[in-house]
Design a protein around this motif. Sequence first.
Motif, PDB file in Angstrom:
ATOM      1  N   ALA A  41       0.801  -1.218  -0.014  1.00 30.71           N
ATOM      2  CA  ALA A  41       0.012   0.129   0.122  1.00 30.71           C
ATOM      3  C   ALA A  41       0.780   1.394  -0.082  1.00 30.71           C
ATOM      4  O   ALA A  41       0.626   2.178   0.475  1.00 30.71           O
ATOM      5  N   ASP A  42       1.783   1.302  -0.848  1.00 31.96           N
ATOM      6  CA  ASP A  42       2.828   2.527  -0.956  1.00 31.96           C
ATOM      7  C   ASP A  42       2.081   3.715  -1.421  1.00 31.96           C
ATOM      8  O   ASP A  42       1.616   3.541  -2.399  1.00 31.96           O
ATOM      9  N   PRO A  43       2.001   4.734  -0.662  1.00 30.70           N
ATOM     10  CA  PRO A  43       1.039   5.941  -1.094  1.00 30.70           C
ATOM     11  C   PRO A  43       1.858   6.731  -2.034  1.00 30.70           C
ATOM     12  O   PRO A  43       1.259   7.458  -2.676  1.00 30.70           O
ATOM     13  N   ASN A  44       3.241   6.447  -2.145  1.00 30.26           N
ATOM     14  CA  ASN A  44       3.842   7.093  -3.168  1.00 30.26           C
ATOM     15  C   ASN A  44       4.176   6.395  -4.672  1.00 30.26           C
ATOM     16  O   ASN A  44       4.865   6.744  -5.405  1.00 30.26           O
ATOM     17  N   PHE A  45       3.582   5.381  -4.766  1.00 26.58           N
ATOM     18  CA  PHE A  45       3.588   4.493  -5.697  1.00 26.58           C
ATOM     19  C   PHE A  45       3.197   5.337  -7.166  1.00 26.58           C
ATOM     20  O   PHE A  45       2.527   5.853  -7.257  1.00 26.58           O
ATOM     21  N   LYS A  46       4.152   5.139  -8.263  1.00 26.41           N
ATOM     22  CA  LYS A  46       3.802   5.773  -9.389  1.00 26.41           C
ATOM     23  C   LYS A  46       4.227   4.612 -10.622  1.00 26.41           C
ATOM     24  O   LYS A  46       5.065   3.850 -10.502  1.00 26.41           O
ATOM     25  N   PRO A  47       3.640   4.871 -11.712  1.00 25.76           N
ATOM     26  CA  PRO A  47       3.881   3.910 -12.859  1.00 25.76           C
ATOM     27  C   PRO A  47       5.579   3.932 -13.202  1.00 25.76           C
ATOM     28  O   PRO A  47       5.916   5.148 -13.486  1.00 25.76           O
ATOM     29  N   LEU A  48       6.144   3.078 -13.486  1.00 18.76           N
ATOM     30  CA  LEU A  48       7.363   2.940 -13.842  1.00 18.76           C
ATOM     31  C   LEU A  48       7.696   3.644 -15.268  1.00 18.76           C
ATOM     32  O   LEU A  48       8.607   4.289 -15.659  1.00 18.76           O
ATOM     33  N   THR A  49       6.808   3.137 -16.382  1.00 18.09           N
ATOM     34  CA  THR A  49       6.867   3.685 -17.706  1.00 18.09           C
ATOM     35  C   THR A  49       5.548   4.291 -17.989  1.00 18.09           C
ATOM     36  O   THR A  49       4.928   3.823 -19.053  1.00 18.09           O
ATOM     37  N   PRO A  50       5.413   5.809 -17.760  1.00 24.69           N
ATOM     38  CA  PRO A  50       4.113   6.150 -17.944  1.00 24.69           C
ATOM     39  C   PRO A  50       4.232   6.596 -19.537  1.00 24.69           C
ATOM     40  O   PRO A  50       5.192   7.052 -20.146  1.00 24.69           O
ATOM     41  N   ILE A  51       3.096   6.747 -20.276  1.00 24.00           N
ATOM     42  CA  ILE A  51       2.875   6.887 -21.827  1.00 24.00           C
ATOM     43  C   ILE A  51       2.819   8.345 -21.795  1.00 24.00           C
ATOM     44  O   ILE A  51       2.163   9.136 -21.375  1.00 24.00           O
ATOM     45  N   GLU A  52       3.881   8.842 -22.428  1.00 23.30           N
ATOM     46  CA  GLU A  52       3.727  10.483 -22.736  1.00 23.30           C
ATOM     47  C   GLU A  52       2.599  10.942 -23.754  1.00 23.30           C
ATOM     48  O   GLU A  52       2.416  10.359 -24.654  1.00 23.30           O
ATOM     49  N   GLY A  53       1.869  11.874 -22.926  1.00 25.11           N
ATOM     50  CA  GLY A  53       0.853  12.315 -23.901  1.00 25.11           C
ATOM     51  C   GLY A  53      -0.353  11.635 -23.600  1.00 25.11           C
ATOM     52  O   GLY A  53      -1.397  11.979 -24.068  1.00 25.11           O
ATOM     53  N   GLY A  54      -0.452  10.498 -22.815  1.00 29.37           N
ATOM     54  CA  GLY A  54      -1.601   9.945 -22.346  1.00 29.37           C
ATOM     55  C   GLY A  54      -2.112  10.329 -21.170  1.00 29.37           C
ATOM     56  O   GLY A  54      -1.756  11.262 -20.449  1.00 29.37           O
ATOM     57  N   SER A  55      -3.305   9.682 -20.497  1.00 28.05           N
ATOM     58  CA  SER A  55      -3.805   9.906 -19.199  1.00 28.05           C
ATOM     59  C   SER A  55      -3.140   9.384 -18.084  1.00 28.05           C
ATOM     60  O   SER A  55      -2.561   8.213 -18.170  1.00 28.05           O
ATOM     61  N   ARG A  56      -2.744  10.161 -17.106  1.00 29.30           N
ATOM     62  CA  ARG A  56      -2.014   9.663 -16.045  1.00 29.30           C
ATOM     63  C   ARG A  56      -2.840   8.733 -15.093  1.00 29.30           C
ATOM     64  O   ARG A  56      -2.123   7.704 -14.571  1.00 29.30           O
ATOM     65  N   ALA A  57      -3.953   8.836 -15.213  1.00 29.88           N
ATOM     66  CA  ALA A  57      -5.211   7.823 -14.227  1.00 29.88           C
ATOM     67  C   ALA A  57      -5.036   6.683 -15.093  1.00 29.88           C
ATOM     68  O   ALA A  57      -5.030   5.501 -14.364  1.00 29.88           O
ATOM     69  N   VAL A  58      -5.153   6.377 -16.395  1.00 34.80           N
ATOM     70  CA  VAL A  58      -5.113   5.192 -17.059  1.00 34.80           C
ATOM     71  C   VAL A  58      -3.874   4.459 -16.807  1.00 34.80           C
ATOM     72  O   VAL A  58      -3.570   3.248 -16.790  1.00 34.80           O
ATOM     73  N   ASP A  59      -2.643   5.291 -16.796  1.00 29.91           N
ATOM     74  CA  ASP A  59      -1.528   4.826 -16.602  1.00 29.91           C
ATOM     75  C   ASP A  59      -1.370   4.103 -15.173  1.00 29.91           C
ATOM     76  O   ASP A  59      -0.854   2.892 -14.918  1.00 29.91           O
ATOM     77  N   MET A  60      -1.876   4.727 -14.265  1.00 31.86           N
ATOM     78  CA  MET A  60      -1.860   4.359 -13.068  1.00 31.86           C
ATOM     79  C   MET A  60      -2.868   3.154 -12.862  1.00 31.86           C
ATOM     80  O   MET A  60      -2.240   2.063 -12.154  1.00 31.86           O
ATOM     81  N   ALA A  61      -3.899   3.127 -13.528  1.00 21.80           N
ATOM     82  CA  ALA A  61      -4.668   1.879 -13.401  1.00 21.80           C
ATOM     83  C   ALA A  61      -3.945   0.704 -13.894  1.00 21.80           C
ATOM     84  O   ALA A  61      -4.050  -0.528 -13.507  1.00 21.80           O
ATOM     85  N   ALA A  62      -3.249   0.923 -15.061  1.00 22.87           N
ATOM     86  CA  ALA A  62      -2.703  -0.227 -15.761  1.00 22.87           C
ATOM     87  C   ALA A  62      -1.231  -0.750 -14.902  1.00 22.87           C
ATOM     88  O   ALA A  62      -1.208  -1.917 -14.912  1.00 22.87           O
ATOM     89  N   ALA A  63      -0.859   0.337 -14.374  1.00 24.67           N
ATOM     90  CA  ALA A  63       0.398  -0.039 -13.387  1.00 24.67           C
ATOM     91  C   ALA A  63      -0.025  -0.838 -12.059  1.00 24.67           C
ATOM     92  O   ALA A  63       0.810  -1.730 -11.839  1.00 24.67           O
ATOM     93  N   LEU A  64      -1.193  -0.412 -11.488  1.00 19.55           N
ATOM     94  CA  LEU A  64      -1.653  -1.320 -10.565  1.00 19.55           C
ATOM     95  C   LEU A  64      -1.779  -3.057 -10.617  1.00 19.55           C
ATOM     96  O   LEU A  64      -1.615  -3.507 -10.051  1.00 19.55           O
ATOM     97  N   ILE A  65      -2.635  -3.157 -12.130  1.00 18.43           N
ATOM     98  CA  ILE A  65      -2.709  -4.193 -12.538  1.00 18.43           C
ATOM     99  C   ILE A  65      -1.547  -5.092 -12.568  1.00 18.43           C
ATOM    100  O   ILE A  65      -1.498  -6.282 -12.322  1.00 18.43           O
ATOM    101  N   GLU A  66      -0.633  -4.374 -13.490  1.00 15.30           N
ATOM    102  CA  GLU A  66       0.617  -5.128 -13.618  1.00 15.30           C
ATOM    103  C   GLU A  66       1.586  -5.569 -12.301  1.00 15.30           C
ATOM    104  O   GLU A  66       1.998  -6.483 -12.239  1.00 15.30           O
ATOM    105  N   ARG A  67       1.443  -4.527 -11.570  1.00 14.49           N
ATOM    106  CA  ARG A  67       2.132  -4.744 -10.144  1.00 14.49           C
ATOM    107  C   ARG A  67       1.502  -5.860  -9.514  1.00 14.49           C
ATOM    108  O   ARG A  67       2.336  -6.921  -8.733  1.00 14.49           O
ATOM    109  N   GLU A  68       0.190  -5.988  -9.294  1.00 13.16           N
ATOM    110  CA  GLU A  68      -0.530  -7.194  -8.605  1.00 13.16           C
ATOM    111  C   GLU A  68      -0.712  -8.451  -9.152  1.00 13.16           C
ATOM    112  O   GLU A  68      -0.658  -9.621  -8.444  1.00 13.16           O
ATOM    113  N   THR A  69      -0.374  -8.429 -10.606  1.00  8.40           N
ATOM    114  CA  THR A  69      -0.431  -9.700 -11.261  1.00  8.40           C
ATOM    115  C   THR A  69       0.703 -10.193 -11.892  1.00  8.40           C
ATOM    116  O   THR A  69       0.829 -11.458 -12.177  1.00  8.40           O
TER     117      THR A  69
END
Length: 332
Positions: free
Chosen positions: A60-88
Amino acid sequence: MYYDLIPQEQKTMRRPKVSLRARIFGARLTTVVKRSTLMLTIAFGLYFGVAGSMMNRIDADPNFKPLTPIEGGSRAVDMAAALIERETISHRWSPNDPFFYPTAFHVNMPSFQSGMMRGVGRFTLEMETQIGRLRGSGAIDDDLERAAGLLQFPPDVWLFDLNRSLLPVQPADAQYRAAHAALINYNQRVARGEAVFETRSDALVMTVDRIATDLGSRAARLDALVETDPFIINFTSNRMLYFNKGMSYAFYLLLRELGEDYQSVIAAHGLERVWAQAIESLRRASQLEPRVVLNGSGANSFVANHLQLQGFYLKRAVLQLDEISRVVRATR
């Protein structure tokens, strides 16, 4: 008599050979039973207790951020994808562990991950119906539709789901990884200008309303459990607290990043402060991690009630999100 005085050859008594099995388990039946029971108890404790605890991880790291965000994309969608990748992928998906896994008797990590995926699934559903389409008449994005559908898959399905089929099925984590790929593809198209990501105020309001509704529902279930469950320590309280912890954590990170996507809308309505307060309430709800989850009888009990404390933060977040919604609706 004289014969007795003659030295006799000493005969050495050989000990009977004892097999390795007898040395370990004993020769008598009662000894075998006692030693076998002791060994099985120790093995059971090491396997399900020690090994299971070592595999149990709640991130539950409150400072978690996506490792490879997509430039010009949505930051929230980046986060959703990053959470799925991290947990699975990076971590291990545990809600669908079968009964013979070391984590079979651990409820905190599976509950946390299930709650987190509930939050990601809710956000993706709002992406499909609100943010990822032009008004109400626009076509639904194929990638978002696929991701939202896959994230509704039950989190506890393993290789076999006897309620569906006797044949092997795709496990939950495989479904979520497919959703992750769809979200990444969508966000890449957003960055190229080939997909819709609406930053309208009404899209933000609808998304906030649905998230507040989910949080309010969880807070109501906490209240019901506190009122009806007489046990101070039990698995139900653990499951409830850690499910809410995971969902709050997902919403905290997603709204934190969504605030960046909608920065101009939030600033235009003067909502920076209340937005930050709502995010802080979710952060506090997500960071509760008591050694033992206690379900005391209420304000008059000397025993703590962690469920009520978490419910307080959830309800505060709901009120703050409702305020955001009211202000935006009033000033449109």
